[in-house]
Structures are given as C-alpha cells and as structure tokens.
Design a protein around this motif. Structure first.
Motif, mmCIF file in Angstrom:
data_model
loop_
_atom_site.group_PDB
_atom_site.id
_atom_site.type_symbol
_atom_site.label_atom_id
_atom_site.label_comp_id
_atom_site.label_asym_id
_atom_site.label_seq_id
_atom_site.Cartn_x
_atom_site.Cartn_y
_atom_site.Cartn_z
ATOM 1 N N VAL A 34 0.840 -1.207 0.000
ATOM 2 C CA VAL A 34 0.000 0.000 0.000
ATOM 3 C C VAL A 34 0.874 1.256 0.000
ATOM 4 N N LEU A 35 1.921 1.249 0.802
ATOM 5 C CA LEU A 35 2.819 2.403 0.861
ATOM 6 C C LEU A 35 3.491 2.654 -0.492
ATOM 7 N N ILE A 36 3.914 1.591 -1.145
ATOM 8 C CA ILE A 36 4.573 1.737 -2.439
ATOM 9 C C ILE A 36 3.604 2.249 -3.491
ATOM 10 N N SER A 37 2.352 1.788 -3.462
ATOM 11 C CA SER A 37 1.378 2.298 -4.437
ATOM 12 C C SER A 37 1.093 3.773 -4.203
ATOM 13 N N ARG A 38 1.066 4.196 -2.957
ATOM 14 C CA ARG A 38 0.893 5.630 -2.671
ATOM 15 C C ARG A 38 2.090 6.439 -3.165
ATOM 16 N N MET A 39 3.280 5.882 -2.986
ATOM 17 C CA MET A 39 4.483 6.558 -3.472
ATOM 18 C C MET A 39 4.434 6.698 -4.989
ATOM 19 N N ASN A 40 3.954 5.666 -5.676
ATOM 20 C CA ASN A 40 3.830 5.743 -7.128
ATOM 21 C C ASN A 40 2.864 6.846 -7.551
ATOM 22 N N ARG A 45 2.021 12.202 -9.906
ATOM 23 C CA ARG A 45 1.493 13.574 -9.761
ATOM 24 C C ARG A 45 2.627 14.595 -9.876
ATOM 25 N N SER A 46 3.764 14.313 -9.276
ATOM 26 C CA SER A 46 4.903 15.236 -9.356
ATOM 27 C C SER A 46 5.388 15.385 -10.792
ATOM 28 N N GLN A 47 5.434 14.286 -11.507
ATOM 29 C CA GLN A 47 5.849 14.353 -12.910
ATOM 30 C C GLN A 47 4.859 15.164 -13.737
ATOM 31 N N ALA A 48 3.574 14.989 -13.459
ATOM 32 C CA ALA A 48 2.565 15.757 -14.199
ATOM 33 C C ALA A 48 2.689 17.246 -13.897
ATOM 34 N N LEU A 49 2.938 17.581 -12.631
ATOM 35 C CA LEU A 49 3.063 19.004 -12.272
ATOM 36 C C LEU A 49 4.345 19.607 -12.838
ATOM 37 N N ASN A 50 5.420 18.831 -12.840
ATOM 38 C CA ASN A 50 6.673 19.343 -13.390
ATOM 39 C C ASN A 50 6.614 19.500 -14.908
ATOM 40 N N ALA A 51 5.685 18.808 -15.550
ATOM 41 C CA ALA A 51 5.538 18.921 -17.000
ATOM 42 C C ALA A 51 4.799 20.197 -17.413
ATOM 43 N N ILE A 52 4.167 20.850 -16.448
ATOM 44 C CA ILE A 52 3.447 22.094 -16.755
ATOM 45 C C ILE A 52 4.463 23.187 -17.064
ATOM 46 N N ARG A 53 4.271 23.834 -18.151
ATOM 47 C CA ARG A 53 5.201 24.901 -18.536
ATOM 48 C C ARG A 53 4.922 26.152 -17.700
ATOM 49 N N ILE A 66 3.925 21.133 -5.338
ATOM 50 C CA ILE A 66 5.132 20.297 -5.415
ATOM 51 C C ILE A 66 5.852 20.168 -4.061
ATOM 52 N N PRO A 67 6.032 21.227 -3.279
ATOM 53 C CA PRO A 67 6.692 21.032 -1.966
ATOM 54 C C PRO A 67 5.924 20.085 -1.044
ATOM 55 N N ARG A 68 4.600 20.138 -1.079
ATOM 56 C CA ARG A 68 3.797 19.233 -0.260
ATOM 57 C C ARG A 68 3.995 17.787 -0.713
ATOM 58 N N LEU A 69 4.056 17.591 -2.016
ATOM 59 C CA LEU A 69 4.284 16.245 -2.542
ATOM 60 C C LEU A 69 5.667 15.724 -2.166
ATOM 61 N N LYS A 70 6.655 16.612 -2.144
ATOM 62 C CA LYS A 70 8.001 16.201 -1.725
ATOM 63 C C LYS A 70 7.997 15.770 -0.257
ATOM 64 N N ARG A 71 7.277 16.504 0.571
ATOM 65 C CA ARG A 71 7.183 16.161 2.000
ATOM 66 C C ARG A 71 6.491 14.804 2.178
ATOM 67 N N ARG A 72 5.397 14.589 1.445
ATOM 68 C CA ARG A 72 4.690 13.309 1.519
ATOM 69 C C ARG A 72 5.591 12.163 1.047
ATOM 70 N N ALA A 73 6.353 12.403 -0.010
ATOM 71 C CA ALA A 73 7.257 11.368 -0.523
ATOM 72 C C ALA A 73 8.328 11.030 0.518
ATOM 73 N N ALA A 74 8.833 12.041 1.202
ATOM 74 C CA ALA A 74 9.847 11.795 2.237
ATOM 75 C C ALA A 74 9.260 10.985 3.392
#
Length: 143
Positions: A34-40, A45-53, A66-74
């Motif tokens: 479950v943890l790994i699927s959440r990480m995926n 989501r981070s890749q989609a946000l970073n793709a925004i110009r 993006i900073p919130r997603l980085k915190r969740r990933a950590a």
C-alpha cells in the motif's frame, strides 16, 4: 543429535510458535505494498506538475503543490524503510526459531526479543503519519 520423536515434537512446537510472526510478516508485506502504491501516485502527480510549462498561466498555480508532494514522498520513504526493516527482523525471527530448534537450543527469549523489536519498528510508522497530519494542520491555519 535428538531422537526422531524429540525432533518432531520440538519442530511442531516451533511451527506453532512462529505462526504469529508469519501473520505479522504477511500484514507487513501488504502494508508495504500500500505504501509503495501511494508513493507511485505521488511520483506520477509530481511528474505531471513538473511537466506544466511556466508560461501556462491557467495551470502554473498547480505547481505550488510540489513542496507538499516532496514532503509526503519523504514521509512515505521513511514508512517504507521502517516496514521493510520490520519485515526483515520478523523473517530473522522465524529463521532463529528454526535454527535453534535444529540445534536443540532454547529460543524463546531470542524470538520474543526479535518480535518486540519488529513490532516496535512497525509502531514507529504511525509517528510518521502524525508528523504528516501536524504538517497538514499547520498549513491549514490562517495567517
């Protein structure tokens, strides 16, 4: 070496005693999945946000997530680490029980200690979740 009757008796006792750690190992494996699927999901989501110009004004505000997603990933990374260590210790517990039975050594204290350590490490994961909730509550406060 032990006689056949003693070996069978001791082996059946060990199998009975490692039943709970075996269930714990299964639960930890499911939890880690479950943890790994959440990480995926966070990575996607981070890749989609970073793709925004940056010049896309209608979607540029989404990058503030993006900073919130980085915190969740950590936090998830720490939880995956603790659950993996707990699974390794639980596996070690089962191995110790069978090796001690093979050499006719008392194993109860070692197995009990390893079981407590495995559960203690697994118990550390909700602390990570509490840190995430505290972080979320702090962000929700009005300035």
């Amino acid at each position: 070496m032990l006689s056949d009757t003693q070996s069978v008796t001791q082996l059946s006792q060990v199998i009975g005693q490692v039943t709970a750690p075996a269930f714990l190992l299964g639960a930890v494996a499911a939890f880690t999945s479950v943890l790994i699927s959440r990480m995926n999901r966070i990575i996607d989501r981070s890749q989609a946000l970073n793709a925004i110009r940056d010049d896309d004004a209608s979607k540029a505000h989404l990058k503030s997530d993006i900073p919130r997603l980085k915190r969740r990933a950590a936090l998830l990374n720490s939880a995956i680490l603790f659950s993996t260590v707990s699974a390794i210790i639980t596996s070690l517990l089962v191995i110790v029980a069978f090796v001690c039975a093979f050499y006719n050594m008392p194993h109860e204290y070692a197995v009990a200690l390893l079981f407590v350590v495995a559960l203690g490490i697994l118990y550390r994961i909700p602390g990570i979740s509490r840190a995430r909730n505290a972080d979320r509550a702090q962000r929700a406060r009005p300035l």
